[in-house]
Design a protein around this motif. Structure first.
Motif, mmCIF file in Angstrom:
data_model
loop_
_atom_site.group_PDB
_atom_site.id
_atom_site.type_symbol
_atom_site.label_atom_id
_atom_site.label_comp_id
_atom_site.label_asym_id
_atom_site.label_seq_id
_atom_site.Cartn_x
_atom_site.Cartn_y
_atom_site.Cartn_z
ATOM 1 N N SER A 40 0.837 -1.198 0.000
ATOM 2 C CA SER A 40 0.000 0.000 0.000
ATOM 3 C C SER A 40 0.877 1.254 0.000
ATOM 4 O O SER A 40 1.638 1.480 0.936
ATOM 5 N N TYR A 41 0.726 2.072 -1.050
ATOM 6 C CA TYR A 41 1.505 3.321 -1.120
ATOM 7 C C TYR A 41 1.215 4.216 0.080
ATOM 8 O O TYR A 41 2.117 4.770 0.692
ATOM 9 N N GLY A 42 -0.059 4.375 0.402
ATOM 10 C CA GLY A 42 -0.452 5.276 1.483
ATOM 11 C C GLY A 42 0.003 4.802 2.847
ATOM 12 O O GLY A 42 0.508 5.584 3.656
ATOM 13 N N GLU A 43 -0.195 3.518 3.130
ATOM 14 C CA GLU A 43 0.250 2.987 4.419
ATOM 15 C C GLU A 43 1.768 3.056 4.542
ATOM 16 O O GLU A 43 2.295 3.327 5.614
ATOM 17 N N GLU A 44 2.458 2.832 3.427
ATOM 18 C CA GLU A 44 3.913 2.952 3.427
ATOM 19 C C GLU A 44 4.317 4.382 3.796
ATOM 20 O O GLU A 44 5.220 4.602 4.603
ATOM 21 N N ALA A 45 3.623 5.366 3.214
ATOM 22 C CA ALA A 45 3.930 6.767 3.502
ATOM 23 C C ALA A 45 3.715 7.071 4.981
ATOM 24 O O ALA A 45 4.564 7.710 5.621
ATOM 25 N N ALA A 46 2.590 6.629 5.529
ATOM 26 C CA ALA A 46 2.297 6.878 6.942
ATOM 27 C C ALA A 46 3.375 6.262 7.836
ATOM 28 O O ALA A 46 3.875 6.919 8.755
ATOM 29 N N GLU A 47 3.736 5.011 7.551
ATOM 30 C CA GLU A 47 4.767 4.333 8.336
ATOM 31 C C GLU A 47 6.112 5.046 8.227
ATOM 32 O O GLU A 47 6.782 5.288 9.231
ATOM 33 N N MET A 49 6.803 8.119 7.492
ATOM 34 C CA MET A 49 6.817 9.460 8.079
ATOM 35 C C MET A 49 6.498 9.439 9.564
ATOM 36 O O MET A 49 6.623 10.464 10.230
ATOM 37 N N GLY A 50 6.034 8.298 10.077
ATOM 38 C CA GLY A 50 5.650 8.223 11.483
ATOM 39 C C GLY A 50 4.403 9.042 11.772
ATOM 40 O O GLY A 50 4.256 9.621 12.842
ATOM 41 N N VAL A 51 3.487 9.077 10.795
ATOM 42 C CA VAL A 51 2.265 9.863 10.906
ATOM 43 C C VAL A 51 1.081 8.906 10.972
ATOM 44 O O VAL A 51 1.059 7.885 10.280
ATOM 45 N N SER A 52 0.093 9.239 11.771
ATOM 46 C CA SER A 52 -1.107 8.408 11.875
ATOM 47 C C SER A 52 -1.769 8.261 10.505
ATOM 48 O O SER A 52 -1.915 9.248 9.778
ATOM 49 N N PRO A 53 -2.181 7.046 10.128
ATOM 50 C CA PRO A 53 -2.813 6.825 8.816
ATOM 51 C C PRO A 53 -4.085 7.644 8.596
ATOM 52 O O PRO A 53 -4.482 7.847 7.459
ATOM 53 N N ASP A 54 -4.708 8.141 9.678
ATOM 54 C CA ASP A 54 -5.903 8.964 9.466
ATOM 55 C C ASP A 54 -5.557 10.390 9.064
ATOM 56 O O ASP A 54 -6.438 11.171 8.689
ATOM 57 N N ARG A 55 -4.263 10.750 9.104
ATOM 58 C CA ARG A 55 -3.800 12.073 8.642
ATOM 59 C C ARG A 55 -3.135 12.013 7.277
ATOM 60 O O ARG A 55 -2.781 13.053 6.708
ATOM 61 N N VAL A 56 -2.924 10.808 6.758
ATOM 62 C CA VAL A 56 -2.326 10.638 5.429
ATOM 63 C C VAL A 56 -3.463 10.268 4.482
ATOM 64 O O VAL A 56 -4.183 9.308 4.711
ATOM 65 N N PHE A 57 -3.618 11.061 3.423
ATOM 66 C CA PHE A 57 -4.732 10.878 2.499
ATOM 67 C C PHE A 57 -4.226 10.417 1.140
ATOM 68 O O PHE A 57 -3.208 10.906 0.652
ATOM 69 N N THR A 134 -3.265 19.637 10.013
ATOM 70 C CA THR A 134 -2.591 19.378 8.741
ATOM 71 C C THR A 134 -2.837 17.933 8.336
ATOM 72 O O THR A 134 -3.052 17.069 9.188
ATOM 73 N N ILE A 135 -2.790 17.708 7.027
ATOM 74 C CA ILE A 135 -2.863 16.362 6.477
ATOM 75 C C ILE A 135 -1.740 16.218 5.458
ATOM 76 O O ILE A 135 -1.168 17.213 5.010
ATOM 77 N N CYS A 136 -1.457 14.977 5.088
ATOM 78 C CA CYS A 136 -0.429 14.708 4.086
ATOM 79 C C CYS A 136 -1.085 14.100 2.854
ATOM 80 O O CYS A 136 -1.957 13.235 2.970
ATOM 81 N N VAL A 137 -0.663 14.574 1.686
ATOM 82 C CA VAL A 137 -1.106 14.018 0.407
ATOM 83 C C VAL A 137 0.126 13.855 -0.472
ATOM 84 O O VAL A 137 1.176 14.446 -0.212
ATOM 85 N N SER A 138 -0.019 13.083 -1.528
ATOM 86 C CA SER A 138 1.108 12.884 -2.430
ATOM 87 C C SER A 138 1.588 14.217 -2.999
ATOM 88 O O SER A 138 0.786 15.073 -3.371
ATOM 89 N N ALA A 139 2.895 14.332 -3.095
ATOM 90 C CA ALA A 139 3.494 15.531 -3.686
ATOM 91 C C ALA A 139 3.750 15.350 -5.175
ATOM 92 O O ALA A 139 4.341 16.206 -5.814
ATOM 93 N N GLY A 140 3.305 14.205 -5.719
ATOM 94 C CA GLY A 140 3.430 14.028 -7.154
ATOM 95 C C GLY A 140 4.372 12.934 -7.603
ATOM 96 O O GLY A 140 4.563 12.738 -8.792
ATOM 97 N N ARG A 141 4.932 12.205 -6.659
ATOM 98 C CA ARG A 141 5.694 11.016 -7.027
ATOM 99 C C ARG A 141 5.790 10.098 -5.812
ATOM 100 O O ARG A 141 5.627 10.537 -4.679
#
Length: 167
Positions: A40-47, A49-57, A134-141
């Motif tokens: 999972s791209y999103g779960e990988e990003a959350a892990e 960055m050490g950010v809760s998955p409910d803040r990573v979109f 704040t939330i996190c979203v893909s920056a384009g890559r």
């Protein structure tokens, strides 16, 4: 303010970071080493960055009654296609063909950002975003995220806020 690596500064960043900079919006760039084997791209990003998955979109592209539409939902859940269709006044929604989504947005799957897309698409942001400063979203890559306020994201994408995510 924006934190960019030397490589990003030299290349001018991604279309998403360029759009954020041009808009004068406060944001932070988070880079991490993408693992192509991660399920999972999103779960990988959350892990990473050490950010809760409910803040990573995650940014998903759907076809609503023949019109491509962007859905931005927490990576911890999934997209409710019926709710997405209703949010934009449509009847039916289905996930868009990945190749069409890539061509239309100018981004690759796993790196599609709601910002700086090649063709501006109607956007719906899950209303759970409002619960966070704040939330996190893909920056384009893949391996690159931007953190910004959900208010700024909604304003820049002209997003409708609606309950389109499912836990």
């Amino acid at each position: 303010m924006a934190k960019k690596s030397k490589k990003q500064q030299q290349s001018g960043g991604t279309p998403a970071t360029v759009a954020l900079t041009a808009a004068g919006v406060e944001f932070t760039v988070h880079a991490y080493d993408h693992d192509p084997a991660h399920p999972s791209y999103g779960e990988e990003a959350a892990e990473a960055m050490g950010v809760s998955p409910d803040r990573v979109f995650k940014t998903l592209v759907a076809d609503v009654d023949g019109t491509l539409t962007v859905a931005v939902v927490p990576v911890a859940g999934s997209l409710d296609l019926k709710a997405l269709a209703a949010a934009v006044g449509g009847k039916r929604a289905a996930m868009a063909d990945p190749a069409l989504a890539e061509r239309t947005t100018g981004y690759v799957r796993g790196g599609i950002s709601p910002l700086g897309q090649r063709k501006r698409l109607a956007t719906v942001l899950d209303d759970s975003a409002e619960a966070h400063a704040t939330i996190c979203v893909s920056a384009g890559r893949r391996g690159l995220e931007v953190e910004l306020s959900p208010t700024d994201l909604a304003k820049l994408t002209e997003a409708v806020l609606a309950p389109i995510g499912r836990a």
